[in-house]
Design an enzyme around this catalytic site. Structure first.
Site, PDB file in Angstrom:
ATOM      1  N   GLY A   1      -9.200   4.624  -5.766  1.00  0.00           N
ATOM      2  CA  GLY A   1      -7.863   4.039  -5.942  1.00  0.00           C
ATOM      3  C   GLY A   1      -6.804   4.698  -5.079  1.00  0.00           C
ATOM      4  O   GLY A   1      -7.036   5.040  -3.910  1.00  0.00           O
ATOM      5  N   VAL A   2      -5.623   4.902  -5.670  1.00  0.00           N
ATOM      6  CA  VAL A   2      -4.494   5.514  -4.965  1.00  0.00           C
ATOM      7  C   VAL A   2      -4.874   6.912  -4.472  1.00  0.00           C
ATOM      8  O   VAL A   2      -4.556   7.304  -3.348  1.00  0.00           O
ATOM      9  CB  VAL A   2      -3.280   5.606  -5.916  1.00  0.00           C
ATOM     10  N   ASP A   3      -5.546   7.654  -5.332  1.00  0.00           N
ATOM     11  CA  ASP A   3      -5.930   9.040  -5.023  1.00  0.00           C
ATOM     12  C   ASP A   3      -6.758   9.101  -3.731  1.00  0.00           C
ATOM     13  O   ASP A   3      -6.462   9.893  -2.812  1.00  0.00           O
ATOM     14  CB  ASP A   3      -6.741   9.570  -6.218  1.00  0.00           C
TER      15      ASP A   3
ATOM     16  N   ASP B   1       0.866  -1.185   0.000  1.00  0.00           N
ATOM     17  CA  ASP B   1       0.000   0.000   0.000  1.00  0.00           C
ATOM     18  C   ASP B   1       0.896   1.227   0.000  1.00  0.00           C
ATOM     19  O   ASP B   1       1.671   1.435   0.935  1.00  0.00           O
ATOM     20  CB  ASP B   1      -0.860  -0.044   1.267  1.00  0.00           C
ATOM     21  N   ILE B   2       0.790   2.028  -1.031  1.00  0.00           N
ATOM     22  CA  ILE B   2       1.718   3.155  -1.199  1.00  0.00           C
ATOM     23  C   ILE B   2       1.629   4.176  -0.059  1.00  0.00           C
ATOM     24  O   ILE B   2       2.610   4.851   0.239  1.00  0.00           O
ATOM     25  CB  ILE B   2       1.512   3.819  -2.583  1.00  0.00           C
TER      26      ILE B   2
ATOM     27  N   GLY C   1      -5.378   1.242 -13.136  1.00  0.00           N
ATOM     28  CA  GLY C   1      -6.592   0.942 -12.383  1.00  0.00           C
ATOM     29  C   GLY C   1      -7.810   1.460 -13.121  1.00  0.00           C
ATOM     30  O   GLY C   1      -8.146   0.987 -14.215  1.00  0.00           O
ATOM     31  N   VAL C   2      -8.444   2.482 -12.546  1.00  0.00           N
ATOM     32  CA  VAL C   2      -9.647   3.089 -13.123  1.00  0.00           C
ATOM     33  C   VAL C   2      -9.428   3.501 -14.589  1.00  0.00           C
ATOM     34  O   VAL C   2     -10.342   3.397 -15.409  1.00  0.00           O
ATOM     35  CB  VAL C   2     -10.053   4.332 -12.286  1.00  0.00           C
ATOM     36  N   TYR C   3      -8.225   3.944 -14.931  1.00  0.00           N
ATOM     37  CA  TYR C   3      -7.958   4.448 -16.288  1.00  0.00           C
ATOM     38  C   TYR C   3      -7.696   3.350 -17.319  1.00  0.00           C
ATOM     39  O   TYR C   3      -7.532   3.640 -18.513  1.00  0.00           O
ATOM     40  CB  TYR C   3      -6.820   5.479 -16.268  1.00  0.00           C
TER      41      TYR C   3
ATOM     42  N   ASN D   1      -6.477  12.937 -11.043  1.00  0.00           N
ATOM     43  CA  ASN D   1      -7.174  13.321 -12.277  1.00  0.00           C
ATOM     44  C   ASN D   1      -6.837  14.777 -12.577  1.00  0.00           C
ATOM     45  O   ASN D   1      -6.277  15.468 -11.734  1.00  0.00           O
ATOM     46  CB  ASN D   1      -8.683  13.083 -12.157  1.00  0.00           C
TER      47      ASN D   1
HETATM   48  N1  AR6 Z   1      -1.288   1.509  -3.006  1.00  0.00           N
HETATM   49  C1  AR6 Z   1      -0.716   1.106  -4.166  1.00  0.00           C
HETATM   50  N2  AR6 Z   1      -1.425   0.854  -5.289  1.00  0.00           N
HETATM   51  C2  AR6 Z   1      -2.763   1.005  -5.220  1.00  0.00           C
HETATM   52  C3  AR6 Z   1      -3.435   1.426  -4.057  1.00  0.00           C
HETATM   53  C4  AR6 Z   1      -2.647   1.677  -2.903  1.00  0.00           C
HETATM   54  N3  AR6 Z   1      -3.172   2.078  -1.760  1.00  0.00           N
HETATM   55  N4  AR6 Z   1      -4.773   1.494  -4.330  1.00  0.00           N
HETATM   56  C5  AR6 Z   1      -4.927   1.112  -5.628  1.00  0.00           C
HETATM   57  N5  AR6 Z   1      -3.725   0.808  -6.162  1.00  0.00           N
HETATM   58  P1  AR6 Z   1      -5.823   3.939  -9.834  1.00  0.00           P
HETATM   59  P2  AR6 Z   1      -5.487   5.277 -12.453  1.00  0.00           P
HETATM   60  C6  AR6 Z   1      -3.368   0.361  -7.539  1.00  0.00           C
HETATM   61  O1  AR6 Z   1      -7.236   3.605 -10.171  1.00  0.00           O
HETATM   62  O2  AR6 Z   1      -5.784   4.053 -13.219  1.00  0.00           O
HETATM   63  C7  AR6 Z   1      -8.819   7.959  -9.329  1.00  0.00           C
HETATM   64  O3  AR6 Z   1     -10.183   8.007  -9.044  1.00  0.00           O
HETATM   65  C8  AR6 Z   1      -4.488  -0.114  -8.426  1.00  0.00           C
HETATM   66  O4  AR6 Z   1      -4.792  -1.475  -8.137  1.00  0.00           O
HETATM   67  O5  AR6 Z   1      -5.508   4.520  -8.493  1.00  0.00           O
HETATM   68  O6  AR6 Z   1      -4.334   6.142 -12.893  1.00  0.00           O
HETATM   69  C9  AR6 Z   1      -8.220   9.300  -9.737  1.00  0.00           C
HETATM   70  O7  AR6 Z   1      -8.903  10.378  -9.134  1.00  0.00           O
HETATM   71  C10 AR6 Z   1      -3.875   0.057  -9.810  1.00  0.00           C
HETATM   72  O8  AR6 Z   1      -3.011  -1.041 -10.078  1.00  0.00           O
HETATM   73  O9  AR6 Z   1      -5.182   4.996 -10.887  1.00  0.00           O
HETATM   74  C11 AR6 Z   1      -8.397   9.298 -11.219  1.00  0.00           C
HETATM   75  O10 AR6 Z   1      -9.672   9.767 -11.597  1.00  0.00           O
HETATM   76  C12 AR6 Z   1      -2.988   1.294  -9.663  1.00  0.00           C
HETATM   77  O11 AR6 Z   1      -2.820   1.466  -8.245  1.00  0.00           O
HETATM   78  C13 AR6 Z   1      -8.247   7.841 -11.599  1.00  0.00           C
HETATM   79  O12 AR6 Z   1      -8.611   7.103 -10.443  1.00  0.00           O
HETATM   80  C14 AR6 Z   1      -3.583   2.564 -10.242  1.00  0.00           C
HETATM   81  O13 AR6 Z   1      -4.980   2.595 -10.039  1.00  0.00           O
HETATM   82  C15 AR6 Z   1      -6.841   7.459 -11.968  1.00  0.00           C
HETATM   83  O14 AR6 Z   1      -6.824   6.139 -12.429  1.00  0.00           O
END
Ligand code: AR6
Length: 181
Positions: A38-40, A16-17, A125-127, A30
């Site tokens: 997600g991470v955000d 977990d980052i 992730g979401v993207y 975003n």
């Molecule tokens: N630590 C490490 N990695 C994580 C964590 C965590 N705590 N949580 C999720 N991941 P994402 P994106 C992984 O969706 O695709 C947001 O709503 C996850 O499994 O965070 O760039 C923003 O506001 C995936 O492998 O980022 C934007 O609108 C990776 O981190 C949008 O999502 C990235 O997933 C950005 O989407």
């Protein structure tokens, strides 16, 4: 898994980052810097409202670019917010925008004299970026930067779950055979 590139160490871990104690964490933001899932979501929850207060002042960040704020209550002193591309079909500049997100984050860290930073898998992730491709672009861009910049000592990829960790590890293994010792 870890490899050395000149003076720098590149490390892959599963985790977990928000728990990282590097100088900066990279957030998958975003372009409105409005927070999200997600991470955000995890970074804003763990870091507290000081991060969003600075994001509001900055106002936004174009895709492929990066901005920096305090780390608030996180162990990391800073959060670098970068915006990866939303994956469509690969023919809308996604690769260059994803590479840009990593490169601009690293440049910002160098400009602030930071020595260590932690990345998630941006856009994976979401993207919706295909994982294998996202891993290849992430790792080649970071390796290329570290080859040409001695200042950053440690880059950690903090990968959420076994599957994504395994994909990044396999890609890094392939790439590292091409790095001169
Ligand atoms: N630590 C490490 N990695 C994580 C964590 C965590 N705590 N949580 C999720 N991941 P994402 P994106 C992984 O969706 O695709 C947001 O709503 C996850 O499994 O965070 O760039 C923003 O506001 C995936 O492998 O980022 C934007 O609108 C990776 O981190 C949008 O999502 C990235 O997933 C950005 O989407």
């Amino acid at each position: 898994m870890e490899i050395r590139i000149g003076n720098s160490l590149l490390v892959l871990v599963q985790g977990d980052i928000t728990q990282e104690d590097t100088d900066a964490l990279v957030n998958t933001a975003n372009s409105r810097l409005a927070g999200g899932g997600g991470v955000d979501g995890a970074i804003h929850r763990a870091g507290g409202p000081a991060i969003m207060a600075e994001c509001r002042k900055i106002g936004g960040c174009p895709t492929g670019q990066a901005v920096i704020t305090t780390g608030g209550n996180l162990k990391a002193r800073y959060v670098i917010h970068t915006v990866g591309p939303i994956y469509r079909d690969g023919s809308h500049g996604e690769e260059e925008l994803l590479a840009g997100a990593y490169r601009e984050s690293l440049k910002l860290a160098s400009a602030r004299n930071l020595k260590s930073l932690s990345f998630p898998a941006i856009s994976a992730g979401v993207y919706g970026y295909p994982l294998q491709e996202a891993a290849r672009i992430a790792l080649t861009t970071v390796i290329e930067y570290l080859k040409n910049h001695q200042d950053i000592e440690l880059v950690r990829f903090v990968l959420f779950g076994q599957k994504i960790f395994d994909v990044f590890s396999a890609v890094l293994k392939d790439l590292s055979s091409e790095i001169p010792k």
